[in-house]
Motif scaffolding. Sequence first.
Motif, PDB file in Angstrom:
ATOM      1  N   MET A 289       0.872  -1.304   0.069  1.00  0.00           N
ATOM      2  CA  MET A 289      -0.009   0.149  -0.025  1.00  0.00           C
ATOM      3  C   MET A 289       0.695   1.238   0.099  1.00  0.00           C
ATOM      4  O   MET A 289       1.648   1.344   0.845  1.00  0.00           O
ATOM      5  N   ASP A 290       0.499   2.198  -0.899  1.00  0.00           N
ATOM      6  CA  ASP A 290       1.165   3.342  -1.075  1.00  0.00           C
ATOM      7  C   ASP A 290       0.309   4.528  -0.893  1.00  0.00           C
ATOM      8  O   ASP A 290      -0.891   4.613  -1.184  1.00  0.00           O
ATOM      9  N   ILE A 291       0.927   5.808  -0.328  1.00  0.00           N
ATOM     10  CA  ILE A 291       0.025   6.853  -0.159  1.00  0.00           C
ATOM     11  C   ILE A 291       1.070   8.159  -0.359  1.00  0.00           C
ATOM     12  O   ILE A 291       1.860   8.234  -0.196  1.00  0.00           O
ATOM     13  N   ALA A 292       0.039   8.866  -1.405  1.00  0.00           N
ATOM     14  CA  ALA A 292       1.098  10.313  -1.502  1.00  0.00           C
ATOM     15  C   ALA A 292       0.467  11.241  -0.799  1.00  0.00           C
ATOM     16  O   ALA A 292      -0.694  11.335  -0.372  1.00  0.00           O
ATOM     17  N   VAL A 293       1.637  11.945  -0.088  1.00  0.00           N
ATOM     18  CA  VAL A 293       1.308  12.737   0.992  1.00  0.00           C
ATOM     19  C   VAL A 293       1.776  14.156   0.493  1.00  0.00           C
ATOM     20  O   VAL A 293       2.715  14.366  -0.009  1.00  0.00           O
ATOM     21  N   LEU A 294       0.561  15.247   0.538  1.00  0.00           N
ATOM     22  CA  LEU A 294       0.766  16.414  -0.324  1.00  0.00           C
ATOM     23  C   LEU A 294       0.463  17.470   0.763  1.00  0.00           C
ATOM     24  O   LEU A 294      -0.642  17.377   1.470  1.00  0.00           O
ATOM     25  N   SER A 295       1.336  18.585   0.974  1.00  0.00           N
ATOM     26  CA  SER A 295       1.003  19.678   1.817  1.00  0.00           C
ATOM     27  C   SER A 295       1.125  21.253   1.187  1.00  0.00           C
ATOM     28  O   SER A 295       2.287  21.218   0.191  1.00  0.00           O
ATOM     29  N   ASP A 296       0.538  22.027   1.873  1.00  0.00           N
ATOM     30  CA  ASP A 296       1.032  23.507   1.389  1.00  0.00           C
ATOM     31  C   ASP A 296       1.104  23.939  -0.057  1.00  0.00           C
ATOM     32  O   ASP A 296       2.066  24.214  -0.602  1.00  0.00           O
ATOM     33  N   ILE A 297      -0.135  23.448  -0.647  1.00  0.00           N
ATOM     34  CA  ILE A 297      -0.217  23.844  -2.122  1.00  0.00           C
ATOM     35  C   ILE A 297      -0.359  25.405  -2.437  1.00  0.00           C
ATOM     36  O   ILE A 297       0.056  25.957  -3.189  1.00  0.00           O
ATOM     37  N   HIS A 298      -0.931  26.028  -1.728  1.00  0.00           N
ATOM     38  CA  HIS A 298      -1.153  27.548  -1.443  1.00  0.00           C
ATOM     39  C   HIS A 298      -1.619  27.836  -2.800  1.00  0.00           C
ATOM     40  O   HIS A 298      -0.952  29.062  -3.433  1.00  0.00           O
ATOM     41  N   GLY A 299      -2.497  27.551  -3.385  1.00  0.00           N
ATOM     42  CA  GLY A 299      -2.983  27.775  -4.741  1.00  0.00           C
ATOM     43  C   GLY A 299      -2.129  27.473  -6.098  1.00  0.00           C
ATOM     44  O   GLY A 299      -2.445  28.020  -7.129  1.00  0.00           O
ATOM     45  N   ASN A 300      -1.089  26.799  -5.857  1.00  0.00           N
ATOM     46  CA  ASN A 300      -0.193  26.672  -7.022  1.00  0.00           C
ATOM     47  C   ASN A 300      -0.903  25.237  -7.672  1.00  0.00           C
ATOM     48  O   ASN A 300      -0.153  24.223  -7.589  1.00  0.00           O
ATOM     49  N   TYR A 301      -1.660  25.447  -8.514  1.00  0.00           N
ATOM     50  CA  TYR A 301      -2.456  24.403  -9.082  1.00  0.00           C
ATOM     51  C   TYR A 301      -1.396  23.603 -10.289  1.00  0.00           C
ATOM     52  O   TYR A 301      -1.507  22.350 -10.574  1.00  0.00           O
ATOM     53  N   VAL A 302      -0.521  24.656 -10.700  1.00  0.00           N
ATOM     54  CA  VAL A 302       0.369  23.962 -11.658  1.00  0.00           C
ATOM     55  C   VAL A 302       1.319  23.104 -11.175  1.00  0.00           C
ATOM     56  O   VAL A 302       1.614  21.911 -11.789  1.00  0.00           O
ATOM     57  N   ALA A 303       1.826  23.424  -9.982  1.00  0.00           N
ATOM     58  CA  ALA A 303       2.704  22.659  -9.374  1.00  0.00           C
ATOM     59  C   ALA A 303       1.886  21.037  -8.812  1.00  0.00           C
ATOM     60  O   ALA A 303       2.310  19.936  -8.827  1.00  0.00           O
ATOM     61  N   LEU A 304       0.614  21.473  -8.664  1.00  0.00           N
ATOM     62  CA  LEU A 304      -0.069  20.294  -7.849  1.00  0.00           C
ATOM     63  C   LEU A 304      -0.508  19.365  -8.923  1.00  0.00           C
ATOM     64  O   LEU A 304      -0.365  18.105  -8.825  1.00  0.00           O
ATOM     65  N   GLU A 305      -0.733  19.715 -10.244  1.00  0.00           N
ATOM     66  CA  GLU A 305      -0.981  19.016 -11.379  1.00  0.00           C
ATOM     67  C   GLU A 305       0.448  18.241 -11.654  1.00  0.00           C
ATOM     68  O   GLU A 305       0.303  16.822 -12.056  1.00  0.00           O
ATOM     69  N   SER A 306       1.557  18.722 -11.238  1.00  0.00           N
ATOM     70  CA  SER A 306       2.608  17.928 -11.366  1.00  0.00           C
ATOM     71  C   SER A 306       2.752  16.649 -10.667  1.00  0.00           C
ATOM     72  O   SER A 306       3.068  15.421 -10.951  1.00  0.00           O
ATOM     73  N   CYS A 307       2.607  16.993  -9.416  1.00  0.00           N
ATOM     74  CA  CYS A 307       2.818  16.184  -8.268  1.00  0.00           C
ATOM     75  C   CYS A 307       1.675  14.857  -8.418  1.00  0.00           C
ATOM     76  O   CYS A 307       1.960  13.872  -8.262  1.00  0.00           O
ATOM     77  N   LEU A 308       0.650  15.479  -8.817  1.00  0.00           N
ATOM     78  CA  LEU A 308      -0.429  14.272  -8.940  1.00  0.00           C
ATOM     79  C   LEU A 308      -0.379  13.469 -10.136  1.00  0.00           C
ATOM     80  O   LEU A 308      -0.596  12.321 -10.056  1.00  0.00           O
ATOM     81  N   ALA A 309       0.244  14.079 -11.409  1.00  0.00           N
ATOM     82  CA  ALA A 309       0.513  13.287 -12.513  1.00  0.00           C
ATOM     83  C   ALA A 309       1.634  12.348 -12.076  1.00  0.00           C
ATOM     84  O   ALA A 309       1.764  11.089 -12.510  1.00  0.00           O
ATOM     85  N   HIS A 310       2.675  12.391 -11.292  1.00  0.00           N
ATOM     86  CA  HIS A 310       3.817  11.782 -10.944  1.00  0.00           C
ATOM     87  C   HIS A 310       3.229  10.865  -9.987  1.00  0.00           C
ATOM     88  O   HIS A 310       3.413   9.402 -10.030  1.00  0.00           O
ATOM     89  N   ALA A 311       2.453  11.124  -9.167  1.00  0.00           N
ATOM     90  CA  ALA A 311       1.750   9.937  -8.190  1.00  0.00           C
ATOM     91  C   ALA A 311       0.980   8.827  -8.873  1.00  0.00           C
ATOM     92  O   ALA A 311       0.889   7.702  -8.827  1.00  0.00           O
ATOM     93  N   VAL A 312       0.295   9.399  -9.988  1.00  0.00           N
ATOM     94  CA  VAL A 312      -0.769   8.494 -10.680  1.00  0.00           C
ATOM     95  C   VAL A 312       0.220   7.470 -11.366  1.00  0.00           C
ATOM     96  O   VAL A 312      -0.094   6.487 -11.484  1.00  0.00           O
ATOM     97  N   SER A 313       1.312   8.024 -12.032  1.00  0.00           N
ATOM     98  CA  SER A 313       2.237   7.300 -12.628  1.00  0.00           C
ATOM     99  C   SER A 313       2.905   6.025 -11.941  1.00  0.00           C
ATOM    100  O   SER A 313       3.512   5.309 -12.403  1.00  0.00           O
ATOM    101  N   GLN A 314       2.743   6.402 -10.619  1.00  0.00           N
ATOM    102  CA  GLN A 314       3.447   5.154  -9.668  1.00  0.00           C
ATOM    103  C   GLN A 314       2.466   4.477  -9.018  1.00  0.00           C
ATOM    104  O   GLN A 314       2.747   3.584  -8.227  1.00  0.00           O
ATOM    105  N   ASN A 315       1.201   4.487  -9.937  1.00  0.00           N
ATOM    106  CA  ASN A 315      -0.058   3.731  -9.506  1.00  0.00           C
ATOM    107  C   ASN A 315      -0.621   4.017  -8.104  1.00  0.00           C
ATOM    108  O   ASN A 315      -1.044   2.952  -7.448  1.00  0.00           O
TER     109      ASN A 315
END
Length: 284
Positions: A1-27
Amino acid sequence: MDIAVLSDIHGNYVALESCLAHAVSQNIKTFLFLGDYVSELAYPERTMKLLYEMDRTCSCRFIRGNKEEYWFQYRAGGEQGWEDGSSTSGAMLYTYRSLTPEDMDFFEKMPISQKIQSEGFTAFTACHGSPFKVNEKMLPEDENTRQIMERTGTPLILFGHTHVQRKIEYQGRTALNPGSVGIPLYSSGMSQYMILHGENGCWREEFISLPYDTDRVIREMHEADMYRHAPYWSRITEKILQEGRVSHGTVLGRVMELCREETGSCNWPDIPEKYWEQAIGELL
């Protein structure tokens, strides 16, 4: 079981998209968010849209941060005290005016701390500042941090707030900060998050740093007139996005010190812009 842990986005949706895409690529299909979802940057509604999409399509948990507390406090106080054009409060006012009733309801349902137990794995505590205070900083080699770790009922704590990726160990206990998705410090301009790998009933951290289009984020700050809404605060934000060496809090501390030295007192958020200009001249 793997969990992606994300904090302090502060409205940076461009960076958030990058992190989410990477996490999804890791299943990865399970996500834990540790607060401070919007503020500082342009178009906060785009960040909220991404969060709602994640909540609908994945297994997600959300923790409340200090920024979310600010929205409730401002609303409870009759929406008084913040000013457009102020480096102290202008960015918060810009963000607050974008929030919908749905957003406020979403934030209100979030706990400030939560014990998370997955079958077959060691329990851990998720929070933003500390398990006891939403705006408390957990810093390495700090006696207060050690006391927090001793008082917490789990051997592992996941926390955010300081915008720095780090691992703190003390007497068999561990505290992990995934860094900041949106405005990380000491990251050379890269976005940060963490993958928590579940192995043999225990958790192993993997700190992730990712490049993303910082130029786009800064360009959109100009498009949204952030430098008028919060002049010097936005200049600090841009500098952090590029280099990440001096935090908003460090500059604000110097601003308030300058204000007190000259006037004898300093009441947040009523701080004249000249002190911001002077502090930025010294620190940036």
